[in-house]
Structures are given as C-alpha cells and as structure tokens.
Design a protein around this motif. Structure first.
Motif, mmCIF file in Angstrom:
data_model
loop_
_atom_site.group_PDB
_atom_site.id
_atom_site.type_symbol
_atom_site.label_atom_id
_atom_site.label_comp_id
_atom_site.label_asym_id
_atom_site.label_seq_id
_atom_site.Cartn_x
_atom_site.Cartn_y
_atom_site.Cartn_z
ATOM 1 N N GLU A 169 0.831 -1.203 0.000
ATOM 2 C CA GLU A 169 0.000 0.000 0.000
ATOM 3 C C GLU A 169 0.872 1.262 0.000
ATOM 4 N N LEU A 170 1.950 1.233 0.775
ATOM 5 C CA LEU A 170 2.871 2.377 0.810
ATOM 6 C C LEU A 170 3.535 2.572 -0.552
ATOM 7 N N ASP A 171 3.956 1.471 -1.179
ATOM 8 C CA ASP A 171 4.552 1.559 -2.518
ATOM 9 C C ASP A 171 3.581 2.182 -3.521
ATOM 10 N N GLU A 172 2.311 1.766 -3.419
ATOM 11 C CA GLU A 172 1.302 2.321 -4.320
ATOM 12 C C GLU A 172 1.105 3.816 -4.066
ATOM 13 N N SER A 173 1.171 4.211 -2.804
ATOM 14 C CA SER A 173 1.038 5.635 -2.469
ATOM 15 C C SER A 173 2.183 6.441 -3.060
ATOM 16 N N VAL A 174 3.385 5.897 -2.957
ATOM 17 C CA VAL A 174 4.556 6.589 -3.505
ATOM 18 C C VAL A 174 4.452 6.679 -5.023
ATOM 19 N N GLU A 175 4.014 5.611 -5.655
ATOM 20 C CA GLU A 175 3.858 5.608 -7.116
ATOM 21 C C GLU A 175 2.868 6.664 -7.583
ATOM 22 N N TRP A 176 1.867 6.955 -6.758
ATOM 23 C CA TRP A 176 0.872 7.965 -7.126
ATOM 24 C C TRP A 176 1.547 9.295 -7.432
ATOM 25 N N PHE A 177 2.600 9.635 -6.692
ATOM 26 C CA PHE A 177 3.295 10.907 -6.892
ATOM 27 C C PHE A 177 3.958 10.989 -8.271
ATOM 28 N N TYR A 178 4.220 9.844 -8.876
ATOM 29 C CA TYR A 178 4.844 9.811 -10.202
ATOM 30 C C TYR A 178 3.823 9.589 -11.319
ATOM 31 N N SER A 179 2.571 9.437 -10.945
ATOM 32 C CA SER A 179 1.549 9.105 -11.940
ATOM 33 C C SER A 179 0.939 10.345 -12.592
ATOM 34 N N ASP A 180 0.145 10.100 -13.606
ATOM 35 C CA ASP A 180 -0.577 11.171 -14.283
ATOM 36 C C ASP A 180 -1.712 11.704 -13.418
ATOM 37 N N ASP A 181 -2.095 10.943 -12.382
ATOM 38 C CA ASP A 181 -3.177 11.358 -11.482
ATOM 39 C C ASP A 181 -2.726 12.366 -10.435
ATOM 40 N N PHE A 182 -1.421 12.647 -10.383
ATOM 41 C CA PHE A 182 -0.875 13.560 -9.374
ATOM 42 C C PHE A 182 -1.545 14.928 -9.467
ATOM 43 N N SER A 183 -1.917 15.450 -8.301
ATOM 44 C CA SER A 183 -2.424 16.820 -8.242
ATOM 45 C C SER A 183 -1.944 17.448 -6.943
ATOM 46 N N LEU A 184 -1.613 18.708 -7.004
ATOM 47 C CA LEU A 184 -1.130 19.401 -5.813
ATOM 48 C C LEU A 184 -2.185 19.436 -4.714
ATOM 49 N N ASP A 185 -3.447 19.501 -5.113
ATOM 50 C CA ASP A 185 -4.524 19.542 -4.120
ATOM 51 C C ASP A 185 -4.536 18.287 -3.237
ATOM 52 N N GLU A 186 -4.221 17.157 -3.814
ATOM 53 C CA GLU A 186 -4.238 15.899 -3.065
ATOM 54 C C GLU A 186 -2.881 15.542 -2.475
ATOM 55 N N ALA A 187 -1.820 16.174 -2.921
ATOM 56 C CA ALA A 187 -0.463 15.775 -2.554
ATOM 57 C C ALA A 187 -0.225 15.793 -1.050
ATOM 58 N N LEU A 188 -0.647 16.832 -0.363
ATOM 59 C CA LEU A 188 -0.406 16.921 1.074
ATOM 60 C C LEU A 188 -1.127 15.798 1.815
ATOM 61 N N ARG A 189 -2.382 15.556 1.468
ATOM 62 C CA ARG A 189 -3.131 14.494 2.129
ATOM 63 C C ARG A 189 -2.500 13.136 1.870
ATOM 64 N N LYS A 190 -2.128 12.886 0.626
ATOM 65 C CA LYS A 190 -1.507 11.611 0.270
ATOM 66 C C LYS A 190 -0.177 11.436 1.003
ATOM 67 N N TYR A 191 0.588 12.535 1.087
ATOM 68 C CA TYR A 191 1.867 12.481 1.790
ATOM 69 C C TYR A 191 1.657 12.160 3.268
ATOM 70 N N GLN A 192 0.701 12.812 3.904
ATOM 71 C CA GLN A 192 0.419 12.569 5.316
ATOM 72 C C GLN A 192 -0.059 11.134 5.543
ATOM 73 N N ASP A 193 -0.902 10.639 4.662
ATOM 74 C CA ASP A 193 -1.369 9.253 4.767
ATOM 75 C C ASP A 193 -0.196 8.276 4.642
ATOM 76 N N ALA A 194 0.685 8.538 3.683
ATOM 77 C CA ALA A 194 1.844 7.668 3.476
ATOM 78 C C ALA A 194 2.780 7.724 4.681
ATOM 79 N N GLN A 195 2.928 8.888 5.248
ATOM 80 C CA GLN A 195 3.784 9.046 6.423
ATOM 81 C C GLN A 195 3.223 8.248 7.611
ATOM 82 N N LYS A 196 1.922 8.305 7.818
ATOM 83 C CA LYS A 196 1.285 7.525 8.891
ATOM 84 C C LYS A 196 1.462 6.033 8.651
#
Length: 71
Positions: free
Chosen positions: A18-45
C-alpha cells in the motif's frame, strides 16, 4: 507467521504494498497538488505504522532467539 504471533488486521507485506502504491501515485498522471499533502500525510502515517509493526516483530524474534539460546 507462527500460531502464537498476534495477527494484525493488515499484514506488514500488505502495508508495504500500500505504501509503494502511495509513492507511485506521486509519479503518476493522477498527481495533483490539491491531493499531494493528504496523500503524503497518509503515506507518512502508514510508514510509521509499518515501523511499529517491524519493531514488534523484531522483539518477538529476539525473545525466541533468547529462549532458544537458553535451552
């Protein structure tokens, strides 16, 4: 995993995937700055949770190793 080991809701392997998939999201075409902080915090947890699980597993292994040495 032994029968005596506590079973978590999600295995360490699943959490790492799940963590790997979260990290991959940052490199995907689905990346958006609006979601980046939330995704980062979720991955950190999730990473902290994995760290905790691994520490507990390490303690279990050390207890078993110490027991085996004392016999």
């Amino acid at each position: 995993m032994s029968k005596n080991a506590p079973q978590s809701k999600t295995s360490i392997e699943t959490k790492i995937k799940e963590l790997d998939e979260s990290v991959e999201w940052f490199y995907s075409d689905d990346f958006s700055l609006d979601e980046a902080l939330r995704k980062y915090q979720d991955a950190q947890k999730l990473a902290k949770n994995i760290e905790k699980d691994l520490a507990e597993l390490k303690n279990q292994v050390e207890v078993i190793a110490n027991f085996a040495q004392s016999e």
